[in-house]
Design an enzyme around this catalytic site. Structure first.
Site, PDB file in Angstrom:
ATOM      1  N   HIS A   1       0.813  -1.218   0.000  1.00 32.83           N
ATOM      2  CA  HIS A   1       0.000   0.000   0.000  1.00 32.83           C
ATOM      3  C   HIS A   1       0.850   1.273   0.000  1.00 32.83           C
ATOM      4  O   HIS A   1       0.331   2.364  -0.224  1.00 32.83           O
ATOM      5  CB  HIS A   1      -0.957  -0.003   1.195  1.00 32.83           C
ATOM      6  CG  HIS A   1      -2.070  -1.002   1.036  1.00 32.83           C
ATOM      7  ND1 HIS A   1      -3.305  -0.684   0.554  1.00 32.83           N
ATOM      8  CD2 HIS A   1      -2.094  -2.339   1.242  1.00 32.83           C
ATOM      9  CE1 HIS A   1      -4.056  -1.767   0.494  1.00 32.83           C
ATOM     10  NE2 HIS A   1      -3.347  -2.790   0.914  1.00 32.83           N
TER      11      HIS A   1
ATOM     12  N   ASP B   1       3.539   9.229  -1.346  1.00 33.03           N
ATOM     13  CA  ASP B   1       2.344   8.507  -0.907  1.00 33.03           C
ATOM     14  C   ASP B   1       2.104   7.357  -1.877  1.00 33.03           C
ATOM     15  O   ASP B   1       2.222   7.547  -3.095  1.00 33.03           O
ATOM     16  CB  ASP B   1       1.142   9.482  -0.953  1.00 33.03           C
ATOM     17  CG  ASP B   1       0.127   9.212   0.129  1.00 33.03           C
ATOM     18  OD1 ASP B   1       0.040   8.062   0.597  1.00 33.03           O
ATOM     19  OD2 ASP B   1      -0.591  10.157   0.515  1.00 33.03           O
TER      20      ASP B   1
HETATM   21  P1  ADQ Z   1      -3.163   6.200   4.287  1.00 35.32           P
HETATM   22  O1  ADQ Z   1      -1.757   6.681   4.470  1.00 35.32           O
HETATM   23  O2  ADQ Z   1      -3.965   6.075   5.512  1.00 35.32           O
HETATM   24  O3  ADQ Z   1      -3.209   4.832   3.486  1.00 35.32           O
HETATM   25  P2  ADQ Z   1      -5.020   7.556   2.276  1.00 35.32           P
HETATM   26  O4  ADQ Z   1      -4.963   6.792   1.019  1.00 35.32           O
HETATM   27  O5  ADQ Z   1      -5.084   9.016   2.071  1.00 35.32           O
HETATM   28  O6  ADQ Z   1      -3.806   7.317   3.275  1.00 35.32           O
HETATM   29  O7  ADQ Z   1      -6.302   7.089   3.049  1.00 35.32           O
HETATM   30  C1  ADQ Z   1      -6.724   7.745   4.203  1.00 35.32           C
HETATM   31  C2  ADQ Z   1      -8.172   7.395   4.482  1.00 35.32           C
HETATM   32  O8  ADQ Z   1      -8.469   7.862   5.796  1.00 35.32           O
HETATM   33  C3  ADQ Z   1      -9.128   8.083   3.519  1.00 35.32           C
HETATM   34  O9  ADQ Z   1     -10.146   7.186   3.175  1.00 35.32           O
HETATM   35  C4  ADQ Z   1      -9.667   9.252   4.343  1.00 35.32           C
HETATM   36  O10 ADQ Z   1     -10.999   9.606   4.048  1.00 35.32           O
HETATM   37  C5  ADQ Z   1      -9.590   8.705   5.752  1.00 35.32           C
HETATM   38  N1  ADQ Z   1      -9.409   9.841   6.675  1.00 35.32           N
HETATM   39  C6  ADQ Z   1      -8.361  10.680   6.770  1.00 35.32           C
HETATM   40  N2  ADQ Z   1      -8.608  11.635   7.680  1.00 35.32           N
HETATM   41  C7  ADQ Z   1      -9.850  11.402   8.155  1.00 35.32           C
HETATM   42  C8  ADQ Z   1     -10.692  12.036   9.116  1.00 35.32           C
HETATM   43  N3  ADQ Z   1     -10.315  13.130   9.771  1.00 35.32           N
HETATM   44  N4  ADQ Z   1     -11.895  11.485   9.362  1.00 35.32           N
HETATM   45  C9  ADQ Z   1     -12.293  10.373   8.706  1.00 35.32           C
HETATM   46  N5  ADQ Z   1     -11.560   9.745   7.785  1.00 35.32           N
HETATM   47  C10 ADQ Z   1     -10.358  10.241   7.515  1.00 35.32           C
HETATM   48  C11 ADQ Z   1      -2.258   3.939   2.899  1.00 35.32           C
HETATM   49  C12 ADQ Z   1      -1.214   4.543   1.968  1.00 35.32           C
HETATM   50  C13 ADQ Z   1      -1.908   5.324   0.854  1.00 35.32           C
HETATM   51  C14 ADQ Z   1      -2.880   4.417   0.103  1.00 35.32           C
HETATM   52  C15 ADQ Z   1      -3.803   3.687   1.089  1.00 35.32           C
HETATM   53  C16 ADQ Z   1      -4.620   2.609   0.374  1.00 35.32           C
HETATM   54  O11 ADQ Z   1      -0.332   5.386   2.693  1.00 35.32           O
HETATM   55  O12 ADQ Z   1      -0.953   5.832  -0.062  1.00 35.32           O
HETATM   56  O13 ADQ Z   1      -3.673   5.185  -0.770  1.00 35.32           O
HETATM   57  O14 ADQ Z   1      -3.046   3.037   2.109  1.00 35.32           O
HETATM   58  O15 ADQ Z   1      -3.791   1.712  -0.295  1.00 35.32           O
END
Ligand code: ADQ
Length: 462
Positions: free
Chosen positions: A157, A367
């Site tokens: 991921h 990311d």
């Molecule tokens: P993350 O680093 O966690 O995931 P991301 O892909 O942006 O990053 O996903 C974050 C999730 O958390 C999103 O669905 C977002 O809506 C949710 N989120 C963030 N802040 C929030 C808040 N305040 N309240 C509710 N929800 C919140 C890792 C990798 C990424 C990759 C994903 C999936 O680092 O690059 O995209 O896995 O593979």
């Protein structure tokens, strides 16, 4: 049909999917497990005095989960240690933050061997096994040692790092060699896969060879690899946007913004997300555009994460100080430039917030993919969509070239992009949004999941 076994460090199958707080990935994997009559295996999040090699089973909304408790030392060395203080920063190109402790590596190996000990007896001959993320890279090797010959896939991921940085890791070869015990390796982007292939082709003495169709040979074994860009559950997101709570949140934001344009950032509190650089870029924008002060504000929603790790406490303090400083310097009696919130929201509330924002600011320094970029696009209203500003260093940039792509390290570039987004004419916003929404729809989380499972099923066994 063969069963599917999903393995991840934390089992995120929701107890009550209707609650609306589970992410799209958890929902998509849960849906697959219901379809294939499978099992989700991982750490329970609990610690015990002495490790017992057995799983506790639970039913979560029709999904069977198998949970293992770990000892406190495992959590320290494997989870907080090797996973979050070694591999996470290294894979995000932060060798300055990477801790190269031998005890962490030992804990990582020990804990993965423990997972294998519990998981191996649960596996039936035809099961497909899908292991997720950097916490569990050696698990296929440990399962093979226990005689498991099933097809095993791995999905990373995070980004895969450049070889020049990966080799700072003691035992990097052992880590990569263990990846050749999988049948299929999945990456979000061509770039991460190419970096992995570069290591295989260039690292001396491993006898690496690049084969057709992204297969590779090294360490006397072959592995198939592929690009599988993850997506979101688009229909669920659009539904969340149109739900009663989504609409109420939108109305509330619209009312509280008093005709000011909202710029939104939503990220876990993590140094990879570029939050300090983002606030500095926004400060630059306020400096460069005095006439627009008072007409915009930044809503930065950032739940605390990994707070047991010192680096995360440091960045938390720096962001508190930075947002306070910018507010102190620029705020007026009736206007605050940054609203900085350390909390989570339900998906329908988030959708309402995204929809009310004229600009989505998604500027990680590195990311794997970044799902917030896709959620922001899916939440926009087709008639009057906002503009996505996206870091060129997010995996999502490989698919979302119609966003305003920026270098998040440059505060001037960020400032220019914010200005451009705020004044962009409706016709251009619509054109960009339509093309981005097409990508988000075409590569949703169901497509990602089904492509990976089909590719794993189709791969020739080792
Ligand atoms: P993350 O680093 O966690 O995931 P991301 O892909 O942006 O990053 O996903 C974050 C999730 O958390 C999103 O669905 C977002 O809506 C949710 N989120 C963030 N802040 C929030 C808040 N305040 N309240 C509710 N929800 C919140 C890792 C990798 C990424 C990759 C994903 C999936 O680092 O690059 O995209 O896995 O593979």
């Amino acid at each position: 049909m063969s069963r599917l076994i999903v393995v991840s460090n934390r089992v995120s199958a929701p107890k009550d999917p209707a609650a609306g707080s589970a992410g799209g990935l958890a929902m998509a994997l849960s849906a697959a497990l219901r379809k294939y009559d499978g099992l989700w295996f991982g750490w329970s999040g609990e610690t015990v005095e002495t490790f017992k090699p057995e799983a506790q089973f639970e039913d979560r909304a029709g999904v069977t989960v198998a949970l293992v408790d770990l000892e406190a030392q495992d959590v320290d060395e494997y989870y907080n240690g090797y996973a979050n203080k070694t591999l996470w920063p290294l894979f995000h190109h932060r060798v300055d933050l990477t801790e190269y402790e031998r005890s962490y590596g030992e804990g990582y190996e020990r804990t993965n061997a423990r997972f294998a000990e519990v998981l191996a007896p649960l596996i039936q001959p035809d099961d497909l096994i899908w292991i997720h993320d950097y916490h569990m890279i050696p698990l296929a090797r440990d399962l093979r040692r226990r005689g498991i010959t099933n097809k095993i896939g791995f999905f990373l991921h995070t980004p895969w790092p450049a070889r020049q940085l990966l080799v700072t890791l003691p035992y990097h070869r052992r880590l990569v060699e263990s990846m050749f015990d999988f049948d299929l390796l999945g990456f979000h982007t061509r770039e991460w896969l190419d970096l992995f292939r570069d290591y295989v082709a260039s690292e001396p003495d491993i006898h690496g060879k690049l084969l057709a169709n992204d297969a590779m040979e090294a360490f006397g074994k072959t592995v198939q690899a592929g690009v599988f860009p993850i997506g979101i559950d688009v229909d669920a997101f659009v539904e969340a946007r149109n739900s009663a709570l989504g609409n109420r949140t939108y109305d509330r934001m619209a009312a509280s913004s008093a005709f000011r344009s909202m710029i939104v950032g939503v990220d876990r509190l993590d140094y990879s997300k570029g939050l300090e650089q983002r606030m500095l870029g926004y400060e630059q924008f306020l400096h460069d555009n005095p006439e627009m002060r008072g007409e915009v504000f930044l809503l930065q929603v950032t739940p605390i994460s990994r707070d047991e790790v010192d680096t995360y406490q440091d960045i938390r303090q720096r962001l508190d100080a930075l947002s306070g400083r910018i507010n102190g310097e620029y705020a007026d009696m009736d206007w605050q430039p940054i609203r900085y919130l350390n909390r989570t929201f339900r998906r329908d509330q988030l959708a309402g917030v995204y929809r009310a924002a004229k600009v989505g600011l998604v500027t990680p320094l590195r990311d794997g993919m970044n799902l917030v970029a896709k959620e922001y696009v899916a939440a926009q209203s087709p008639e009057d969509p906002g503009v996505l500003i996206l870091s060129r260093f997010a995996g999502a940039a490989e698919q979302m070239g119609e966003a305003l792509l920026v270098n998040p390290f440059s505060r001037e570039e960020l400032s220019d992009a914010i200005k451009r987004a705020l004044v962009m004419p409706l016709a251009e916003r619509r054109r960009k949004w339509e093309s981005l929404m097409q990508v988000v729809r075409d590569t949703d989380v169901g497509v990602w999941r089904d492509d990976f499972v089909a590719s794993l099923r189709a791969v020739d066994p080792q």
